[in-house]
Design a protein around this motif. Structure first.
Motif, PDB file in Angstrom:
ATOM      1  N   HIS A 154       0.831  -1.177   0.108  1.00  0.00           N
ATOM      2  CA  HIS A 154       0.061  -0.003  -0.105  1.00  0.00           C
ATOM      3  C   HIS A 154       0.926   1.231  -0.138  1.00  0.00           C
ATOM      4  CE1 HIS A 154      -3.172   2.671   0.732  1.00  0.00           C
ATOM      5  NE2 HIS A 154      -2.897   2.920   2.250  1.00  0.00           N
ATOM      6  N   PRO A 155       1.398   1.653  -1.062  1.00  0.00           N
ATOM      7  CA  PRO A 155       2.365   2.874  -1.222  1.00  0.00           C
ATOM      8  C   PRO A 155       1.361   4.021  -1.098  1.00  0.00           C
ATOM      9  CG  PRO A 155       2.686   1.489  -3.255  1.00  0.00           C
ATOM     10  CD  PRO A 155       1.334   0.790  -2.579  1.00  0.00           C
ATOM     11  N   TYR A 156       2.095   4.989  -0.314  1.00  0.00           N
ATOM     12  CA  TYR A 156       1.333   6.329  -0.010  1.00  0.00           C
ATOM     13  C   TYR A 156       2.311   7.624  -0.821  1.00  0.00           C
ATOM     14  CZ  TYR A 156      -1.029   9.673   2.581  1.00  0.00           C
ATOM     15  OH  TYR A 156      -1.876  10.983   3.040  1.00  0.00           O
ATOM     16  N   LEU A 157       1.407   8.392  -1.389  1.00  0.00           N
ATOM     17  CA  LEU A 157       1.961   9.631  -2.191  1.00  0.00           C
ATOM     18  C   LEU A 157       2.867   9.272  -3.124  1.00  0.00           C
ATOM     19  CD1 LEU A 157       1.713  12.653  -1.340  1.00  0.00           C
ATOM     20  CD2 LEU A 157       3.862  12.800  -0.639  1.00  0.00           C
ATOM     21  N   THR A 158       2.199   8.521  -3.947  1.00  0.00           N
ATOM     22  CA  THR A 158       2.990   7.972  -5.186  1.00  0.00           C
ATOM     23  C   THR A 158       2.458   8.116  -6.558  1.00  0.00           C
ATOM     24  OG1 THR A 158       2.154   5.535  -4.831  1.00  0.00           O
ATOM     25  CG2 THR A 158       4.252   6.239  -4.031  1.00  0.00           C
ATOM     26  N   PRO A 159       2.933   8.486  -7.543  1.00  0.00           N
ATOM     27  CA  PRO A 159       2.444   8.845  -8.836  1.00  0.00           C
ATOM     28  C   PRO A 159       2.362   7.427  -9.544  1.00  0.00           C
ATOM     29  CG  PRO A 159       4.605   9.449  -9.104  1.00  0.00           C
ATOM     30  CD  PRO A 159       4.446   9.076  -7.575  1.00  0.00           C
ATOM     31  N   PRO A 160       1.794   7.377 -10.769  1.00  0.00           N
ATOM     32  CA  PRO A 160       1.743   6.174 -11.354  1.00  0.00           C
ATOM     33  C   PRO A 160       3.011   5.599 -11.909  1.00  0.00           C
ATOM     34  CG  PRO A 160      -0.337   7.592 -12.180  1.00  0.00           C
ATOM     35  CD  PRO A 160       0.647   8.293 -11.335  1.00  0.00           C
ATOM     36  N   VAL A 174       0.394 -10.229  -6.498  1.00  0.00           N
ATOM     37  CA  VAL A 174       0.545  -9.473  -5.408  1.00  0.00           C
ATOM     38  C   VAL A 174      -0.142  -8.347  -5.369  1.00  0.00           C
ATOM     39  CG1 VAL A 174       2.212  -8.501  -3.842  1.00  0.00           C
ATOM     40  CG2 VAL A 174       2.873 -10.501  -5.275  1.00  0.00           C
ATOM     41  N   LEU A 175      -1.020  -7.890  -4.294  1.00  0.00           N
ATOM     42  CA  LEU A 175      -2.073  -6.745  -4.220  1.00  0.00           C
ATOM     43  C   LEU A 175      -0.894  -5.466  -4.032  1.00  0.00           C
ATOM     44  CD1 LEU A 175      -4.929  -5.355  -3.830  1.00  0.00           C
ATOM     45  CD2 LEU A 175      -4.044  -5.361  -1.412  1.00  0.00           C
ATOM     46  N   LEU A 176      -1.250  -4.509  -5.247  1.00  0.00           N
ATOM     47  CA  LEU A 176      -0.708  -3.332  -5.361  1.00  0.00           C
ATOM     48  C   LEU A 176      -1.613  -2.287  -5.237  1.00  0.00           C
ATOM     49  CD1 LEU A 176       1.580  -1.276  -5.675  1.00  0.00           C
ATOM     50  CD2 LEU A 176       1.834  -1.860  -7.942  1.00  0.00           C
ATOM     51  N   ALA A 177      -1.655  -1.517  -4.134  1.00  0.00           N
ATOM     52  CA  ALA A 177      -2.943  -0.684  -3.955  1.00  0.00           C
ATOM     53  C   ALA A 177      -2.273   0.662  -3.481  1.00  0.00           C
ATOM     54  CB  ALA A 177      -3.807  -1.266  -2.837  1.00  0.00           C
ATOM     55  N   PRO A 178      -2.026   1.610  -4.413  1.00  0.00           N
ATOM     56  CA  PRO A 178      -1.539   2.876  -3.915  1.00  0.00           C
ATOM     57  C   PRO A 178      -2.523   3.822  -3.578  1.00  0.00           C
ATOM     58  CG  PRO A 178      -1.591   2.626  -6.188  1.00  0.00           C
ATOM     59  CD  PRO A 178      -2.023   1.274  -5.826  1.00  0.00           C
ATOM     60  N   GLU A 179      -2.326   4.700  -2.882  1.00  0.00           N
ATOM     61  CA  GLU A 179      -3.091   6.005  -2.541  1.00  0.00           C
ATOM     62  C   GLU A 179      -2.840   7.192  -3.164  1.00  0.00           C
ATOM     63  OE1 GLU A 179      -3.055   9.987  -0.572  1.00  0.00           O
ATOM     64  OE2 GLU A 179      -1.468   8.900  -1.195  1.00  0.00           O
ATOM     65  N   HIS A 180      -3.912   7.845  -3.877  1.00  0.00           N
ATOM     66  CA  HIS A 180      -3.777   9.181  -4.386  1.00  0.00           C
ATOM     67  C   HIS A 180      -4.665   9.940  -4.159  1.00  0.00           C
ATOM     68  CE1 HIS A 180      -1.923  10.686  -8.145  1.00  0.00           C
ATOM     69  NE2 HIS A 180      -2.662  11.513  -8.027  1.00  0.00           N
ATOM     70  N   LEU A 216      12.371   8.744  -8.454  1.00  0.00           N
ATOM     71  CA  LEU A 216      11.543   9.013  -9.791  1.00  0.00           C
ATOM     72  C   LEU A 216      11.788  10.089 -10.581  1.00  0.00           C
ATOM     73  CD1 LEU A 216       8.126   8.210  -7.969  1.00  0.00           C
ATOM     74  CD2 LEU A 216       9.147   6.918  -9.217  1.00  0.00           C
ATOM     75  N   GLY A 217      12.910  10.787 -10.180  1.00  0.00           N
ATOM     76  CA  GLY A 217      13.479  11.999 -11.187  1.00  0.00           C
ATOM     77  C   GLY A 217      13.038  13.252 -10.641  1.00  0.00           C
ATOM     78  N   TRP A 218      12.116  13.560  -9.596  1.00  0.00           N
ATOM     79  CA  TRP A 218      12.031  14.885  -9.076  1.00  0.00           C
ATOM     80  C   TRP A 218      13.267  15.427  -8.398  1.00  0.00           C
ATOM     81  CZ3 TRP A 218       7.712  16.789 -10.955  1.00  0.00           C
ATOM     82  CH2 TRP A 218       6.726  15.975 -11.357  1.00  0.00           C
ATOM     83  N   THR A 219      13.361  16.562  -8.509  1.00  0.00           N
ATOM     84  CA  THR A 219      14.560  17.419  -8.040  1.00  0.00           C
ATOM     85  C   THR A 219      14.444  18.225  -6.921  1.00  0.00           C
ATOM     86  OG1 THR A 219      14.084  19.444  -9.299  1.00  0.00           O
ATOM     87  CG2 THR A 219      15.214  17.859 -10.420  1.00  0.00           C
ATOM     88  N   ASP A 220      15.474  18.695  -6.119  1.00  0.00           N
ATOM     89  CA  ASP A 220      15.580  19.463  -5.133  1.00  0.00           C
ATOM     90  C   ASP A 220      14.444  20.662  -5.289  1.00  0.00           C
ATOM     91  OD1 ASP A 220      17.019  17.756  -3.471  1.00  0.00           O
ATOM     92  OD2 ASP A 220      18.839  18.848  -3.879  1.00  0.00           O
ATOM     93  N   ASP A 221      14.646  21.158  -6.519  1.00  0.00           N
ATOM     94  CA  ASP A 221      14.037  22.598  -6.683  1.00  0.00           C
ATOM     95  C   ASP A 221      12.465  22.273  -6.710  1.00  0.00           C
ATOM     96  OD1 ASP A 221      16.125  24.006  -7.024  1.00  0.00           O
ATOM     97  OD2 ASP A 221      16.301  23.772  -9.111  1.00  0.00           O
ATOM     98  N   ASP A 222      11.952  21.013  -7.366  1.00  0.00           N
ATOM     99  CA  ASP A 222      10.596  20.408  -7.362  1.00  0.00           C
ATOM    100  C   ASP A 222      10.040  20.223  -5.841  1.00  0.00           C
ATOM    101  OD1 ASP A 222      10.003  20.121 -10.128  1.00  0.00           O
ATOM    102  OD2 ASP A 222      11.342  18.488  -9.999  1.00  0.00           O
ATOM    103  N   ILE A 232       2.958  19.112  -7.659  1.00  0.00           N
ATOM    104  CA  ILE A 232       1.733  18.854  -7.036  1.00  0.00           C
ATOM    105  C   ILE A 232       0.657  18.268  -7.937  1.00  0.00           C
ATOM    106  CG2 ILE A 232      -0.030  20.367  -5.796  1.00  0.00           C
ATOM    107  CD1 ILE A 232       2.489  19.900  -4.081  1.00  0.00           C
ATOM    108  N   ASP A 233       0.699  18.751  -9.298  1.00  0.00           N
ATOM    109  CA  ASP A 233      -0.190  18.110  -9.960  1.00  0.00           C
ATOM    110  C   ASP A 233      -0.028  16.633 -10.359  1.00  0.00           C
ATOM    111  OD1 ASP A 233      -1.085  20.799 -10.283  1.00  0.00           O
ATOM    112  OD2 ASP A 233      -0.385  21.146 -12.500  1.00  0.00           O
ATOM    113  N   THR A 234       1.195  16.159 -10.128  1.00  0.00           N
ATOM    114  CA  THR A 234       1.448  14.808 -10.146  1.00  0.00           C
ATOM    115  C   THR A 234       0.727  13.904  -9.253  1.00  0.00           C
ATOM    116  OG1 THR A 234       3.366  14.953 -11.616  1.00  0.00           O
ATOM    117  CG2 THR A 234       3.055  12.874 -10.512  1.00  0.00           C
TER     118      THR A 234
END
Length: 280
Positions: A154-160, A174-180, A216-222, A232-234
């Motif tokens: 159950h991953p939390y705060l994760t994009p697709p 295996v169950l994969l149930a992310p939160e969005h 996942l490739g996001w930077t310090d500036d992000d 935020i939009d992601t």
């Protein structure tokens, strides 16, 4: 692992409603079940499972899961006993999600992987079935553990994008149930004003979430300054109900079995939850 693992995965349905611990009223729980959601997630770090009973008593058959019980403030043996009591009263409906939380909030924090393994060992000894528990998992090592020692992750705060990587690690079955998180609002600025604060604090200041975003490739500036608009939009789907539904369902097309929808804002979550599900 039992041979009916697929049946346990299917019991979650494709969509769930994720809400704060103890904040789902009986009326809201009944409404969410009537809408057709498969699971009600109770999020937070509870010290006991009392609110689970409130939701189970208010509903007929919907799955109820914790997202998550924090291993640092709950004794494994105590939680196991509570699970078994709930299972006796509401057979087959409750799934125990556990996780290691984050070091910034736990003075006793030690290596999370080892601590989760120890916790699972106690659950094993007390008879909590492997297929009735889930793990909060972000990184590869914890994801693999969730496949080996539980029904799934159950991953939390994760994009697709994370969902796609997680499915590769978990493998099939295996169950994969992310939160969005979602805000049903067609004004991007207004939606970000609702979505940014609960993402920024605490998550953009917590080492494990920041590390996962950087993987996942996001930077310090992000990540700085409350999060870039792109980040935020992601992490927070917004727009009309159909647009939000499409963004949420991107997890399903990326390999998730289920997505837990968290409606942000101060209002009643039931109307937006209804609009999202009916937008299919």
């Amino acid at each position: 692992m039992s041979s009916d693992r697929a049946a346990h995965v299917a019991r979650f349905g494709t969509h769930g409603a994720w809400g704060g611990w103890g904040k789902s009223s009986p009326d809201q729980a009944r409404a969410i079940e009537e809408l057709g959601y498969g699971t009600i997630w109770l999020g937070g770090s509870p010290e006991n499972l009392g609110p689970i009973r409130t939701v189970l008593e208010a509903t007929e058959d919907i799955t109820v899961a914790t997202g998550i019980v924090n291993i640092w403030n709950t004794e494994a043996a105590t939680i196991a006993d509570e699970f078994l009591e709930i299972e006796s009263d509401f057979p087959g409906r409750f799934y125990l999600g556990i996780g290691a939380g984050h070091r910034e909030a736990n003075a006793a924090y030690r290596k999370p992987y080892e601590a989760v393994v120890d916790y699972l060992d106690v659950l094993d000894g007390k008879g909590v079935p492997v297929e009735r528990r889930l793990l909060a998992a972000l990184g590869p090592k914890m994801l693999k553990l969730s496949a080996d020692r539980s029904l799934g992750a159950h991953p939390y705060l994760t994009p697709p994008a994370h969902t796609a990587e997680a499915r590769e690690i978990l493998g099939p079955g295996v169950l994969l149930a992310p939160e969005h998180k979602v805000v049903v609002d067609t004004d991007p600025s207004a939606a970000r004003a609702v979505g940014r604060p609960p993402v920024d604090k605490p998550y953009l200041h917590l080492r494990n979430y920041v590390a996962n975003l950087k993987r996942l490739g996001w930077t310090d500036d992000d990540i700085a300054g409350g999060g870039s608009d792109a980040l935020i939009d992601t992490l927070v789907a917004h727009g009309d109900a159909a647009s939000v539904r499409a963004q949420v369902d991107a997890h399903l097309s990326s390999g998730a079995d289920h997505v837990a929808v968290q409606v942000l804002g101060d209002g009643d979550p039931v109307p937006p939850l209804a609009a999202i599900l009916q937008a299919d």
